[in-house]
Motif scaffolding. Structure first.
Motif, PDB file in Angstrom:
ATOM      1  N   VAL A  33      16.835 -16.297 -40.130  1.00 26.11           N
ATOM      2  CA  VAL A  33      17.441 -15.661 -38.946  1.00 26.11           C
ATOM      3  C   VAL A  33      16.561 -14.498 -38.488  1.00 26.11           C
ATOM      4  CG1 VAL A  33      19.532 -14.602 -38.001  1.00 26.11           C
ATOM      5  CG2 VAL A  33      19.737 -16.220 -39.899  1.00 26.11           C
ATOM      6  N   LEU A  34      16.261 -14.500 -37.195  1.00 30.11           N
ATOM      7  CA  LEU A  34      15.465 -13.412 -36.616  1.00 30.11           C
ATOM      8  C   LEU A  34      16.355 -12.430 -35.877  1.00 30.11           C
ATOM      9  CD1 LEU A  34      12.416 -15.230 -34.972  1.00 30.11           C
ATOM     10  CD2 LEU A  34      12.486 -13.932 -37.107  1.00 30.11           C
ATOM     11  N   PHE A  35      16.068 -11.165 -36.045  1.00 29.96           N
ATOM     12  CA  PHE A  35      16.755 -10.111 -35.295  1.00 29.96           C
ATOM     13  C   PHE A  35      15.677  -9.375 -34.501  1.00 29.96           C
ATOM     14  CE2 PHE A  35      19.252 -11.070 -38.998  1.00 29.96           C
ATOM     15  CZ  PHE A  35      20.561 -11.067 -38.540  1.00 29.96           C
ATOM     16  N   GLU A  36      15.663  -9.595 -33.178  1.00 29.24           N
ATOM     17  CA  GLU A  36      14.624  -8.992 -32.339  1.00 29.24           C
ATOM     18  C   GLU A  36      15.282  -8.108 -31.290  1.00 29.24           C
ATOM     19  OE1 GLU A  36      11.190 -12.359 -32.186  1.00 29.24           O
ATOM     20  OE2 GLU A  36      13.180 -12.985 -31.535  1.00 29.24           O
ATOM     21  N   GLY A  54      14.293  -7.375 -37.587  1.00 30.81           N
ATOM     22  CA  GLY A  54      13.957  -7.838 -38.931  1.00 30.81           C
ATOM     23  C   GLY A  54      14.031  -9.348 -39.019  1.00 30.81           C
ATOM     24  N   ARG A  55      13.580  -9.848 -40.186  1.00 36.16           N
ATOM     25  CA  ARG A  55      13.618 -11.299 -40.425  1.00 36.16           C
ATOM     26  C   ARG A  55      14.280 -11.543 -41.775  1.00 36.16           C
ATOM     27  NH1 ARG A  55       9.817 -16.004 -41.439  1.00 36.16           N
ATOM     28  NH2 ARG A  55       8.141 -14.669 -42.194  1.00 36.16           N
ATOM     29  N   LYS A  56      15.270 -12.400 -41.778  1.00 37.53           N
ATOM     30  CA  LYS A  56      16.005 -12.704 -43.013  1.00 37.53           C
ATOM     31  C   LYS A  56      15.873 -14.187 -43.308  1.00 37.53           C
ATOM     32  CE  LYS A  56      18.072  -8.542 -43.166  1.00 37.53           C
ATOM     33  NZ  LYS A  56      17.909  -7.597 -44.282  1.00 37.53           N
ATOM     34  N   TRP A  57      16.045 -14.550 -44.564  1.00 36.03           N
ATOM     35  CA  TRP A  57      16.127 -15.991 -44.847  1.00 36.03           C
ATOM     36  C   TRP A  57      17.087 -16.277 -45.989  1.00 36.03           C
ATOM     37  CZ3 TRP A  57      11.008 -18.554 -47.021  1.00 36.03           C
ATOM     38  CH2 TRP A  57      10.684 -18.007 -48.250  1.00 36.03           C
ATOM     39  N   SER A  84      13.078  -9.317 -52.485  1.00 38.00           N
ATOM     40  CA  SER A  84      14.388  -8.797 -52.089  1.00 38.00           C
ATOM     41  C   SER A  84      15.330  -8.623 -53.265  1.00 38.00           C
ATOM     42  CB  SER A  84      15.006  -9.704 -51.036  1.00 38.00           C
ATOM     43  OG  SER A  84      14.135  -9.836 -49.939  1.00 38.00           O
ATOM     44  N   SER A  85      14.923  -9.098 -54.455  1.00 42.83           N
ATOM     45  CA  SER A  85      15.786  -8.849 -55.615  1.00 42.83           C
ATOM     46  C   SER A  85      15.819  -7.346 -55.900  1.00 42.83           C
ATOM     47  CB  SER A  85      15.315  -9.625 -56.843  1.00 42.83           C
ATOM     48  OG  SER A  85      13.955  -9.383 -57.073  1.00 42.83           O
ATOM     49  N   ASP A  86      14.812  -6.629 -55.399  1.00 43.91           N
ATOM     50  CA  ASP A  86      14.839  -5.161 -55.422  1.00 43.91           C
ATOM     51  C   ASP A  86      15.246  -4.719 -54.012  1.00 43.91           C
ATOM     52  OD1 ASP A  86      14.353  -2.489 -55.321  1.00 43.91           O
ATOM     53  OD2 ASP A  86      12.281  -2.592 -56.040  1.00 43.91           O
ATOM     54  N   ALA A  87      16.531  -4.437 -53.857  1.00 51.01           N
ATOM     55  CA  ALA A  87      17.066  -4.212 -52.510  1.00 51.01           C
ATOM     56  C   ALA A  87      16.439  -3.013 -51.814  1.00 51.01           C
ATOM     57  CB  ALA A  87      18.581  -4.041 -52.577  1.00 51.01           C
ATOM     58  N   THR A  88      15.778  -2.130 -52.576  1.00 49.98           N
ATOM     59  CA  THR A  88      15.146  -0.982 -51.912  1.00 49.98           C
ATOM     60  C   THR A  88      13.947  -1.431 -51.063  1.00 49.98           C
ATOM     61  OG1 THR A  88      13.700  -0.487 -53.785  1.00 49.98           O
ATOM     62  CG2 THR A  88      15.837   0.609 -53.770  1.00 49.98           C
ATOM     63  N   ASN A  89      13.477  -2.671 -51.275  1.00 50.89           N
ATOM     64  CA  ASN A  89      12.328  -3.172 -50.503  1.00 50.89           C
ATOM     65  C   ASN A  89      12.680  -3.599 -49.079  1.00 50.89           C
ATOM     66  OD1 ASN A  89      10.449  -2.911 -52.535  1.00 50.89           O
ATOM     67  ND2 ASN A  89      10.763  -4.976 -53.331  1.00 50.89           N
ATOM     68  N   ILE A  90      13.958  -3.781 -48.806  1.00 52.46           N
ATOM     69  CA  ILE A  90      14.376  -4.347 -47.513  1.00 52.46           C
ATOM     70  C   ILE A  90      13.737  -3.580 -46.354  1.00 52.46           C
ATOM     71  CG2 ILE A  90      16.435  -4.641 -46.012  1.00 52.46           C
ATOM     72  CD1 ILE A  90      16.162  -6.615 -48.468  1.00 52.46           C
ATOM     73  N   GLU A  91      13.171  -4.348 -45.391  1.00 58.25           N
ATOM     74  CA  GLU A  91      12.421  -3.706 -44.301  1.00 58.25           C
ATOM     75  C   GLU A  91      13.124  -3.725 -42.960  1.00 58.25           C
ATOM     76  OE1 GLU A  91       8.610  -5.657 -44.448  1.00 58.25           O
ATOM     77  OE2 GLU A  91       7.821  -4.172 -45.883  1.00 58.25           O
ATOM     78  N   THR A  92      14.160  -4.524 -42.828  1.00 54.45           N
ATOM     79  CA  THR A  92      14.866  -4.591 -41.538  1.00 54.45           C
ATOM     80  C   THR A  92      15.278  -3.186 -41.106  1.00 54.45           C
ATOM     81  OG1 THR A  92      15.621  -6.848 -41.825  1.00 54.45           O
ATOM     82  CG2 THR A  92      16.997  -5.433 -40.440  1.00 54.45           C
ATOM     83  N   ARG A  93      15.026  -2.907 -39.824  1.00 52.45           N
ATOM     84  CA  ARG A  93      15.355  -1.576 -39.303  1.00 52.45           C
ATOM     85  C   ARG A  93      16.637  -1.611 -38.487  1.00 52.45           C
ATOM     86  NH1 ARG A  93      15.258   2.686 -39.274  1.00 52.45           N
ATOM     87  NH2 ARG A  93      13.827   3.829 -37.948  1.00 52.45           N
ATOM     88  N   ILE A  94      17.491  -0.633 -38.721  1.00 58.25           N
ATOM     89  CA  ILE A  94      18.697  -0.443 -37.911  1.00 58.25           C
ATOM     90  C   ILE A  94      18.553   0.964 -37.336  1.00 58.25           C
ATOM     91  CG2 ILE A  94      21.222  -0.368 -37.925  1.00 58.25           C
ATOM     92  CD1 ILE A  94      21.223  -2.042 -40.494  1.00 58.25           C
TER      93      ILE A  94
END
Ligand code: FAD
Length: 404
Positions: free
Chosen positions: A232-235, A165-168, A144-154
Motif C-alpha cells: 500500500v502506498l501513501f502519497e 510512506g510505503r507499507k507491505w 520492521s521487526s524493529d518498529a523504531t525503524n519505521i520511516e512513514t511520515r505523518i
C-alpha cells in the motif's frame, strides 16, 4: 488447580462445535467454488455472509472482545478454547464469528484508544461485521521487526496530517470491504525519546493518495479468504488531525497493547490447526495401506501421532496459563508467557502440519486437503507480529537481567 471449563465457556463451546459441524466445514468447499466464480477473487463469497448471519443468530459473535459494552465480555481464558475451535477452519470460522485478524486487534485499539467520533464511524460498523480493516506498520525498505525503524511520515499541516510512506504485507487490504487503515508512522522523527516518535492515524480507504498496489503472495498463495496481504502506498495522503488515534507520540504504546491479545489469539487458533492436522493424520493412517499394512501400524507414524498429541497438550496448557495471567495480572505481567507461546506455538504447529503433509503423500501438498494451506498459514506466524528471534531476544534479556 482446576482444568475444567466454566459453565459459560462450556455452553459456548457446545454451540460453536455444532456451528462448525453444521455450517462451517460444509461451507469450505462451497466457499472455494463461489470464490472461483467471482468477478474478483478479493470479493466476499455469499456463503461467508450467510455464515456470519447464522453465527450472529446463535450468539457466536465478537467473542474475542473482553469489553462487555462492545463485545461478548469473555475473559481471555474463556475465549481461548473457542478461538482454538475456529482455528480448525482458519479460512472461514473466525471471519464467520467476526473474530478474524486484523479486525480484532483494530477493534480493540478503537475500543480502547478511539474517541467517540472514531468509535461511531469505524468501531460500530466493524463490530457489526459490515466493513473490514487493516493495520499498516511493516515497510519493505526497513527491518520492521524493529518498529523504531519505521520511516512513514505523518506530518502536521494546519488542521490536517499528511502521510507519506510505503507499507507491505498489510493483511486484509485487498478486500474491498476493508474501509479503514490504522497507519503507524513518525510524527516526530527527531524526538529524543525513540518510543515517542510514532503515532497511529486512521486513513479511510477512499482518501486520495492511498493506493492498494498489489497482493503479496504467501508461498505462492494469495490468501483470498483473509483479504490478502497488500502493498500500500501513501502519497501526500491528507486526513483531519482528529483522525489521530490517542495522542501524538502514543503509537508505540498502542502497538504494544494491540499485540498482546493478537498474539494469544493466533496461538489459540494455531492449536486448532494442529488438532485438525492430527485428525487428518489419523484418518489417513487408518485408511491407507502400504507394504501390506495400514500406515497406522507403522511405528514411525505412531511416533508422529503420539509426539503431536503430547506437543499440542503442552502448548495448550501454556496458552491457557498465559490467558489466565492476562486476565489476572494484565498483558504486561504476562509478557514472558505471551512471548513464550509466540515462540513455541507456530514452530511446533508447523512441524505437526508438515508431518501430516508427509503422511498424505502427494495429496498433502495438493489443493484437495487443507494441509498445504494450513502449513503456509502457520509458517507465516513465525514472522507476523514479530519474528521468533525478536521474542527470543527480549525473553532472554529479561531472564538474564535477574542475574545481573
Ligand atoms: C502473512 C503475513 C501477514 C502480515 N500482516 C501484517 C499486517 O497486517 N500489518 C503489518 O504491518 N505487518 C504485517 N506483516 C509483517 C510482519 O509483521 C513483519 O514481516 C515482521 O514484523 C518482520 O518484519 P520484516 O519482514 O521487516 O523483517 P526484518 O525486520 O527485516 O527481519 C528479518 C529477520 O531478521 C531476523 N531478526 C530480526 N531481528 C532480530 C534479532 N533481534 N535477533 C536475531 N534475529 C533477528 C529474524 O530472523 C527476522 O525474521 C505480515 C507478514 C506476513 C508474512
Amino acid at each position: 488447580m482446576d482444568f475444567a471449563f466454566d459453565a459459560r465457556t462450556q455452553e459456548l463451546r457446545e454451540k460453536l462445535l455444532a456451528f462448525m459441524d453444521e455450517h462451517v466445514y460444509p461451507a469450505e468447499q462451497v466457499a472455494r467454488e463461489q470464490r472461483a466464480a467471482l468477478a474478483s477473487p478479493w470479493d466476499t463469497p455469499a456463503i461467508v455472509e450467510e455464515l456470519k448471519a447464522e453465527a450472529r443468530k446463535r450468539g457466536l459473535w465478537n467473542l474475542f472482545l473482553p469489553d462487555a459494552e462492545h463485545g461478548a465480555g469473555l475473559t481471555n481464558l474463556q475465549y481461548a478454547p473457542l478461538a482454538e475451535i475456529t482455528g480448525r477452519s482458519p479460512q472461514l470460522a473466525s471471519t464467520a464469528l467476526n473474530c478474524a485478524a486484523p479486525d480484532t486487534g483494530n477493534m480493540e485499539v478503537l475500543a480502547q484508544f478511539g474517541n467517540e467520533q472514531q468509535k461511531k464511524q469505524w468501531l460500530q460498523p466493524l463490530l457489526a461485521g459490515e466493513i473490514r480493516s487493516a493495520f499498516a506498520m511493516t515497510e519493505p525498505e526497513v527491518a520492521s521487526s524493529d518498529a523504531t525503524n519505521i520511516e512513514t511520515r505523518i506530518e502536521r499541516d494546519g488542521d490536517d496530517y499528511v502521510i507519506n510512506g510505503r507499507k507491505w504485507y498489510i493483511s486484509g487490504a485487498m478486500n474491498p470491504l476493508c474501509q479503514i487503515f490504522i497507519v503507524m508512522g513518525k510524527t516526530d522523527p527527531d524526538g529524543e525519546d525513540i518510543r515517542r516518535q510514532q503515532s497511529m492515524i486512521l486513513v479511510p480507504r477512499d482518501t486520495p493518495g492511498l493506493t492498494v498496489k498489489r497482493a503479496m503472495q504467501v508461498y505462492g498463495y494469495e490468501d483470498h479468504s483473509h483479504g490478502g496481504h497488500a502493498e500500500v502506498l501513501f502519497e501526500n495522503v491528507r486526513v483531519p488531525a482528529s483522525n489521530l488515534v490517542g495522542e501524538e507520540g502514543g503509537g508505540f504504546g498502542i502497538a504494544q497493547a494491540r499485540l498482546g491479545p493478537g498474539r494469544i489469539h493466533h496461538c489459540m487458533r494455531l492449536i486448532g490447526m494442529a488438532e485438525r492436522a492430527i485428525e487428518l493424520m489419523c484418518q489417513r493412517a487408518v485408511a491407507r495401506t502400504a507394504f501390506g499394512k495400514p500406515l497406522a501400524q507403522q511405528g514411525v507414524v505412531q511416533e508422529w501421532i503420539a509426539d503431536a498429541r503430547v506437543a499440542v497438550e503442552q502448548l495448550r496448557l501454556l496458552v491457557l496459563k498465559t490467558a489466565w495471567l492476562m486476565d489476572t495480572v494484565g498483558n504486561k505481567g504476562a509478557h514472558t508467557e505471551i512471548q513464550s507461546i509466540k515462540i513455541a506455538t507456530p514452530r511446533t504447529v508447523v512441524d505437526i502440519i508438515d508431518q501430516a503433509v508427509q503422511l498424505h503423500g502427494a495429496g498433502g501438498v495438493s489443493q484437495d486437503f487443507p494441509l498445504a494451506e494450513l502449513w503456509a498459514g502457520a509458517r507465516t506466524l513465525r514472522l507476523a507480529d514479530g519474528p521468533d528471534e525478536v521474542h527470543q531476544r527480549s525473553l532472554a534479556r529479561r531472564e538474564i537481567k535477574k542475574y545481573l
